[in-house]
Scaffold this motif. Structure first.
Motif, PDB file in Angstrom:
ATOM      1  N   ARG A  31      44.303  28.032  40.342  1.00 22.61           N
ATOM      2  CA  ARG A  31      42.923  28.511  40.210  1.00 22.61           C
ATOM      3  C   ARG A  31      42.718  29.837  40.930  1.00 22.61           C
ATOM      4  NH1 ARG A  31      42.013  22.852  40.489  1.00 22.61           N
ATOM      5  NH2 ARG A  31      41.964  22.919  42.779  1.00 22.61           N
ATOM      6  N   THR A  32      43.380  29.974  42.067  1.00 25.69           N
ATOM      7  CA  THR A  32      43.283  31.254  42.782  1.00 25.69           C
ATOM      8  C   THR A  32      43.862  32.387  41.952  1.00 25.69           C
ATOM      9  OG1 THR A  32      43.429  30.115  44.904  1.00 25.69           O
ATOM     10  CG2 THR A  32      43.980  32.460  44.877  1.00 25.69           C
ATOM     11  N   LEU A  33      45.017  32.142  41.322  1.00 25.22           N
ATOM     12  CA  LEU A  33      45.634  33.170  40.476  1.00 25.22           C
ATOM     13  C   LEU A  33      44.748  33.495  39.280  1.00 25.22           C
ATOM     14  CD1 LEU A  33      49.364  31.987  40.523  1.00 25.22           C
ATOM     15  CD2 LEU A  33      48.306  33.773  41.898  1.00 25.22           C
ATOM     16  N   TRP A  34      44.145  32.454  38.696  1.00 21.24           N
ATOM     17  CA  TRP A  34      43.272  32.702  37.543  1.00 21.24           C
ATOM     18  C   TRP A  34      42.015  33.464  37.964  1.00 21.24           C
ATOM     19  CZ3 TRP A  34      43.259  33.089  32.598  1.00 21.24           C
ATOM     20  CH2 TRP A  34      42.063  33.030  31.877  1.00 21.24           C
ATOM     21  N   ARG A  35      41.490  33.165  39.159  1.00 20.20           N
ATOM     22  CA  ARG A  35      40.288  33.838  39.628  1.00 20.20           C
ATOM     23  C   ARG A  35      40.540  35.329  39.827  1.00 20.20           C
ATOM     24  NH1 ARG A  35      39.711  30.978  43.657  1.00 20.20           N
ATOM     25  NH2 ARG A  35      40.421  32.323  45.357  1.00 20.20           N
ATOM     26  N   ARG A  36      41.722  35.660  40.294  1.00 16.80           N
ATOM     27  CA  ARG A  36      42.063  37.068  40.519  1.00 16.80           C
ATOM     28  C   ARG A  36      43.029  37.581  39.450  1.00 16.80           C
ATOM     29  NH1 ARG A  36      40.683  38.884  45.722  1.00 16.80           N
ATOM     30  NH2 ARG A  36      40.053  37.232  47.172  1.00 16.80           N
ATOM     31  N   ARG A  37      42.868  37.074  38.250  1.00 19.43           N
ATOM     32  CA  ARG A  37      43.792  37.445  37.172  1.00 19.43           C
ATOM     33  C   ARG A  37      43.736  38.937  36.858  1.00 19.43           C
ATOM     34  NH1 ARG A  37      39.527  34.642  35.279  1.00 19.43           N
ATOM     35  NH2 ARG A  37      38.230  35.516  33.615  1.00 19.43           N
ATOM     36  N   TRP A  38      42.568  39.549  37.056  1.00 17.31           N
ATOM     37  CA  TRP A  38      42.479  40.979  36.750  1.00 17.31           C
ATOM     38  C   TRP A  38      43.299  41.807  37.729  1.00 17.31           C
ATOM     39  CZ3 TRP A  38      41.184  41.691  32.119  1.00 17.31           C
ATOM     40  CH2 TRP A  38      40.239  40.884  31.503  1.00 17.31           C
ATOM     41  N   VAL A  39      43.446  41.319  38.952  1.00 14.63           N
ATOM     42  CA  VAL A  39      44.333  42.012  39.896  1.00 14.63           C
ATOM     43  C   VAL A  39      45.772  41.945  39.410  1.00 14.63           C
ATOM     44  CG1 VAL A  39      45.194  42.026  42.262  1.00 14.63           C
ATOM     45  CG2 VAL A  39      42.778  41.545  41.820  1.00 14.63           C
ATOM     46  N   ILE A  40      46.171  40.741  38.979  1.00 12.43           N
ATOM     47  CA  ILE A  40      47.547  40.570  38.481  1.00 12.43           C
ATOM     48  C   ILE A  40      47.771  41.423  37.239  1.00 12.43           C
ATOM     49  CG2 ILE A  40      49.202  38.889  37.585  1.00 12.43           C
ATOM     50  CD1 ILE A  40      47.825  36.766  39.261  1.00 12.43           C
ATOM     51  N   LEU A  41      46.799  41.391  36.313  1.00 12.72           N
ATOM     52  CA  LEU A  41      46.950  42.185  35.087  1.00 12.72           C
ATOM     53  C   LEU A  41      46.959  43.680  35.399  1.00 12.72           C
ATOM     54  CD1 LEU A  41      44.616  40.190  32.659  1.00 12.72           C
ATOM     55  CD2 LEU A  41      47.123  40.176  32.754  1.00 12.72           C
ATOM     56  N   ILE A  43      48.030  45.148  38.239  1.00 15.94           N
ATOM     57  CA  ILE A  43      49.330  45.485  38.826  1.00 15.94           C
ATOM     58  C   ILE A  43      50.412  45.491  37.752  1.00 15.94           C
ATOM     59  CG2 ILE A  43      51.070  44.760  40.484  1.00 15.94           C
ATOM     60  CD1 ILE A  43      48.573  45.937  41.738  1.00 15.94           C
ATOM     61  N   THR A  44      50.353  44.512  36.848  1.00 11.81           N
ATOM     62  CA  THR A  44      51.339  44.471  35.761  1.00 11.81           C
ATOM     63  C   THR A  44      51.214  45.697  34.868  1.00 11.81           C
ATOM     64  OG1 THR A  44      51.237  42.053  35.796  1.00 11.81           O
ATOM     65  CG2 THR A  44      52.222  43.084  33.861  1.00 11.81           C
ATOM     66  N   GLY A  45      49.962  46.072  34.541  1.00 14.68           N
ATOM     67  CA  GLY A  45      49.758  47.265  33.722  1.00 14.68           C
ATOM     68  C   GLY A  45      50.261  48.522  34.396  1.00 14.68           C
ATOM     69  N   LEU A  46      49.993  48.656  35.704  1.00 19.02           N
ATOM     70  CA  LEU A  46      50.490  49.825  36.437  1.00 19.02           C
ATOM     71  C   LEU A  46      52.011  49.847  36.460  1.00 19.02           C
ATOM     72  CD1 LEU A  46      48.006  49.936  39.456  1.00 19.02           C
ATOM     73  CD2 LEU A  46      48.098  51.485  37.497  1.00 19.02           C
ATOM     74  N   SER A  47      52.615  48.671  36.615  1.00 21.75           N
ATOM     75  CA  SER A  47      54.079  48.605  36.617  1.00 21.75           C
ATOM     76  C   SER A  47      54.642  49.039  35.273  1.00 21.75           C
ATOM     77  CB  SER A  47      54.530  47.179  36.957  1.00 21.75           C
ATOM     78  OG  SER A  47      55.930  47.069  36.906  1.00 21.75           O
ATOM     79  N   LEU A 468      58.310  42.130  37.365  1.00 20.97           N
ATOM     80  CA  LEU A 468      58.039  42.613  38.720  1.00 20.97           C
ATOM     81  C   LEU A 468      56.542  42.845  38.933  1.00 20.97           C
ATOM     82  CD1 LEU A 468      61.004  45.107  39.233  1.00 20.97           C
ATOM     83  CD2 LEU A 468      60.731  42.832  40.203  1.00 20.97           C
ATOM     84  N   GLY A 469      55.862  43.356  37.887  1.00 19.34           N
ATOM     85  CA  GLY A 469      54.427  43.543  38.008  1.00 19.34           C
ATOM     86  C   GLY A 469      53.691  42.218  38.207  1.00 19.34           C
ATOM     87  N   LEU A 470      54.116  41.200  37.420  1.00 14.05           N
ATOM     88  CA  LEU A 470      53.496  39.885  37.586  1.00 14.05           C
ATOM     89  C   LEU A 470      53.759  39.323  38.979  1.00 14.05           C
ATOM     90  CD1 LEU A 470      54.283  38.265  34.118  1.00 14.05           C
ATOM     91  CD2 LEU A 470      52.059  38.956  34.964  1.00 14.05           C
ATOM     92  N   LEU A 471      55.020  39.436  39.423  1.00 12.04           N
ATOM     93  CA  LEU A 471      55.343  38.937  40.761  1.00 12.04           C
ATOM     94  C   LEU A 471      54.588  39.721  41.836  1.00 12.04           C
ATOM     95  CD1 LEU A 471      59.194  38.355  40.404  1.00 12.04           C
ATOM     96  CD2 LEU A 471      57.362  36.661  40.316  1.00 12.04           C
ATOM     97  N   GLY A 472      54.529  41.053  41.653  1.00 11.03           N
ATOM     98  CA  GLY A 472      53.782  41.854  42.615  1.00 11.03           C
ATOM     99  C   GLY A 472      52.302  41.512  42.618  1.00 11.03           C
ATOM    100  N   GLY A 473      51.747  41.287  41.407  1.00 13.68           N
ATOM    101  CA  GLY A 473      50.344  40.904  41.333  1.00 13.68           C
ATOM    102  C   GLY A 473      50.080  39.564  42.001  1.00 13.68           C
ATOM    103  N   VAL A 474      50.989  38.603  41.749  1.00 15.41           N
ATOM    104  CA  VAL A 474      50.839  37.288  42.392  1.00 15.41           C
ATOM    105  C   VAL A 474      50.950  37.425  43.907  1.00 15.41           C
ATOM    106  CG1 VAL A 474      51.914  35.027  42.650  1.00 15.41           C
ATOM    107  CG2 VAL A 474      51.617  36.005  40.383  1.00 15.41           C
TER     108      VAL A 474
END
Length: 747
Positions: A31-41, A43-47, A468-474
């Motif tokens: 739930r924490t990851l889903w709540r901050r999914r835009w952060v993960i996305l 970081i993934t987009g920047l990567s 790596l972007g997903l891992l970095g975002g997580v």
């Protein structure tokens, strides 16, 4: 619950709040990851963008591959033995061929064939100086400085300089080469790399052709060397043959011997020679027949008909029967596997096989009988020839003694002649093989122009960047969660300070201005906001006595909703039929009058100062039965009035006797010392914590101040809760299930 005891070790509470959880809640983590999914996305987009930018700056390299195979069997053009043996198909030969392909000789052939010395890609001397003027000046300056300290070396002439350039081209060709043997095969992969896909294919094909040409030229040189050696050897052998024949002729002339090669031998010699030849042939044939008969009989006696058949295979009938037997045996095996033992086709095939076996046995018996008769006849003929030879030997003995020396000379001459003819034959074969030489390797797959670069591998790089972007975002989300020191749930707050949390006070969202927000609790008495204060009053009531009680409402810092909480609590309790008064004791930032929508000439500081009575300062709340005692906004001149604790205590005790509940809106605990005075006089203290805003360390610091002031803590309220966000956090409290209970409220 003893609040003083629970607050004795706030330092331990701080340490506990910062420590890791003993258990990992997978659901909460998701739930924490889903709540901050835009952060993960993000970081993934920047990567991905960074990876795409890097890929766009990298020069792509194309790899073209050709395959050559080492011939394990070479076609023979000539019937004679080859002068140069072929390569054996084993690992040593394959690795040797790999090293040959990697040699500089092959690289030079490729460079010469494709004229790479005039190609800018391989000859750096042909590249124009396209660097910037600053870099060029800096490079020249560095060169001048290095020359000042460098030891002068020998002068290089033009030929040496050109040779070094050619060597550099060859080195670059070798640097682009990759040779790899295919496991468990005689195939070798030859790969070439180049920024130009067409050039990569040309280089790979040129390398394969150069390997074949190198082998052919090597064999041509070897055969040519052997031919030269044989030619010289033939001259000496020819001289030896002539001299030996002259010696034979001279001996005949000196001893009066007749040249039997021209006039023939004597009758005795001819007869003895013929008899000897016949005897040798008879003995050979008899021995062969005897050995064959012995093998056949031994095989028949031991029951191994296969051994007998091997000696009978020269019989056409036996060969024919043997072939039919093998064919029927395979048929029986196939039918047995397909149909079983009792199938008609199987029975028929077995019958035919048995018939062939009987015919084969009969033929063997017949051939054995014939073989025995032949052996007896040959033995008798051998005995007869031996007797005739003994009688003829005496007559030729004398003549033989005279011809011994002659035969010796003739043998020498014959040996020289045979050796000469053998070398002559080899010389002719070498000349013919020079025209029909074949390479030990052949190209089995030409290199094609590659359609996509081998470096960089865009799908792999982009996939790795995504991962790596997903891992970095997580990781960033987890780090943000660890750095987030605010409070969002009742459980977190209770675990942090060890005090009960009465209720979660929702954040009021209204588009009609502040007035609507302050009056919301009276306009919507059945709302979740009003119900939260009823729950707070139920929890607070458990720690109060039967007489009137004074409750101080405070917080850590401003903007946590304590003034609105004080007013709302007083209004809700007053609607329950109790006598309630709310006092604005925040002398510096008085806001209760504005929130309640009232005005008064006399204020709480006036009562403390003795300028007016309590009754003169009390006004009625226009929206509820509660009474209000306000303070003057910006009353900085009255800040020292609360220091007169005796007067304040007298006022509060008087109000306690008149009202069931006295709510005191005090300043924040960390901002002013007033709350320490008020909390000592109050029966209970309610502490407000703003949801998702107030740091945990701030809460603990404020509670430590209240502990030092000997405050009687009743509990806490989590204020200004964003219900919509709170429900997404998945804390499984009243905020999480708000949507399910919405029908109970009238918002």
């Amino acid at each position: 619950m003893n609040s003083v005891t629970r607050l004795e070790d706030l330092g331990a509470a701080v340490a506990r709040s910062g420590g890791p959880a003993s258990e990992v809640d997978i659901g909460q983590l998701l739930r924490t990851l889903w709540r901050r999914r835009w952060v993960i996305l993000s970081i993934t987009g920047l990567s991905l963008v960074a990876a795409y930018f890097i890929l766009s700056q990298v020069t792509p390299i194309y790899t073209a591959t050709t395959r050559v195979m080492i011939e394990s069997r070479r076609s023979r053009v000539l019937d004679g033995r080859e002068l140069i043996s072929g390569m054996e198909p084993f690992n040593m030969a394959v690795m040797s061929e790999v090293e040959v392909i990697r040699s500089r000789n092959i690289a030079k052939r490729v460079a010469d064939k494709l004229d790479l010395y005039n190609d800018k890609q391989f000859n750096p001397a042909l590249m124009p100086n396209e660097g910037s003027r600053v870099l060029g000046t800096l490079s020249a300056l560095i060169g001048e400085v290095s020359q000042l300290f460098a030891t002068p070396g020998p002068q290089i002439d033009e030929a040496t300089r050109l040779q070094r350039q050619r060597d550099a081209v060859v080195d670059k060709v070798l640097g682009s080469l990759s040779v790899e043997p295919v496991q468990l095969s005689l195939v070798i992969r030859v790969s070439m790399q180049s920024p130009d896909p067409v050039m990569a294919a040309r280089l790979a094909n040129a390398y394969a052709d150069a390997c074949v040409e190198e082998q052919l030229e090597s064999k041509f040189d070897t055969v040519r060397h052997i031919s030269t050696w044989l030619n010289g050897r033939l001259d000496s052998l020819r001289t030896a043959v002539v001299e030996s024949e002259r010696a034979v002729a001279a001996y005949r002339s000196a001893n009066g011997l007749v040249d039997t090669s021209q006039r023939g031998q004597s009758m005795n010699q001819q007869q003895l020679s013929e008899l000897s030849s016949q005897l040798v042939m008879a003995q050979s044939k008899r021995a062969e027949t005897e050995a064959r008969l012995s093998r056949v009989e031994g095989a028949l006696m031991s029951g191994h008909t296969e051994g007998a058949l091997d000696d009978m295979l020269d019989s056409p009938l036996v060969q024919h029967l043997k072939e039919e037997q093998a064919t029927l045996a395979r048929t029986v095996t196939e039918l047995k596997a397909r149909y079983g033992e009792r199938h008609p086709d199987m029975v028929k095939a077995k019958s035919e096989l048995a018939q062939i076996d009987r015919q084969l046995t009969a033929e063997i018996q017949s051939l054995v009988k014939t073989l025995r008769n032949d052996f007896a006849v040959q033995k008798q003929r051998e005995a007869s020839l031996s007797a005739q030879i003994r009688s003829a030997e005496g007559s030729v003995l004398t003549q033989s003694k005279a011809e011994i020396r002659l035969h010796e000379l003739e043998r020498d001459a014959q040996a020289n002649r045979v050796l000469y003819e053998s070398f002559l034959s080899k010389f002719k074969e070498s000349g013919e093989q020079e025209q029909f030489q074949q390479a030990d390797t052949r190209v089995i797959a030409q290199a094609e122009v590659p359609r996509s670069p081998s470096y960089p591998r865009r799908p792999m790089v982009l996939t790795a960047a995504t991962v790596l972007g997903l891992l970095g975002g997580v990781a960033l989300v987890l780090l943000l969660e660890q750095l987030d020191r605010t409070v969002r749930t009742r459980d977190q707050l209770e675990e942090l300070v060890g005090l009960p949390t009465f209720a979660l006070i929702p954040q009021i969202k209204s588009g009609t201005g502040e007035t609507a927000v302050q009056s919301y609790i009276m306009d919507h008495p059945s709302s979740s906001y009003a119900e939260a204060f009823r729950m707070a009053w139920v929890g607070l009531q458990q720690g109060l006595g039967d007489q009137g009680s004074v409750v101080v409402v405070t917080s850590s810092v401003p903007e946590e909703g304590k003034s609105l909480t004080s007013l709302s609590l007083a209004r809700v309790v007053s609607t329950l039929g109790l006598r309630v008064i709310v006092i604005d004791a925040d002398l510096r930032r008085a806001s209760l009058a504005a929130k309640a929508g009232v005005q008064s000439q006399y204020t709480f500081p006036d009562v403390i100062a003795g300028r007016v009575t309590v009754d003169e300062a009390i006004i009625n709340d226009p929206l509820s039965p509660a009474d209000i005692m306000i303070s003057r906004p910006g009353g900085h001149k009255d800040v020292n009035l609360l220091a007169s604790s005796d007067r304040v205590a007298e006022i509060l005790n008087g109000l306690r006797s008149r009202y069931d509940l006295v709510v005191v809106d005090s300043p924040p605990a960390l901002a002013m010392a007033d709350v320490q005075v008020l909390s000592r006089m109050a029966d209970k203290t309610v502490f407000c914590v703003r949801w998702d805003q107030t740091p945990r360390e701030t809460v603990l610091s404020a509670l430590r101040v209240l502990r030092d002031a000997k405050a009687k803590m009743a509990g806490l309220l989590l204020t200004r809760v964003d219900i919509s966000k709170h429900s997404r956090y998945g804390y499984h409290d009243v905020g999480y299930y708000y949507a399910r209970y919405r029908n109970y409220y009238s918002e």
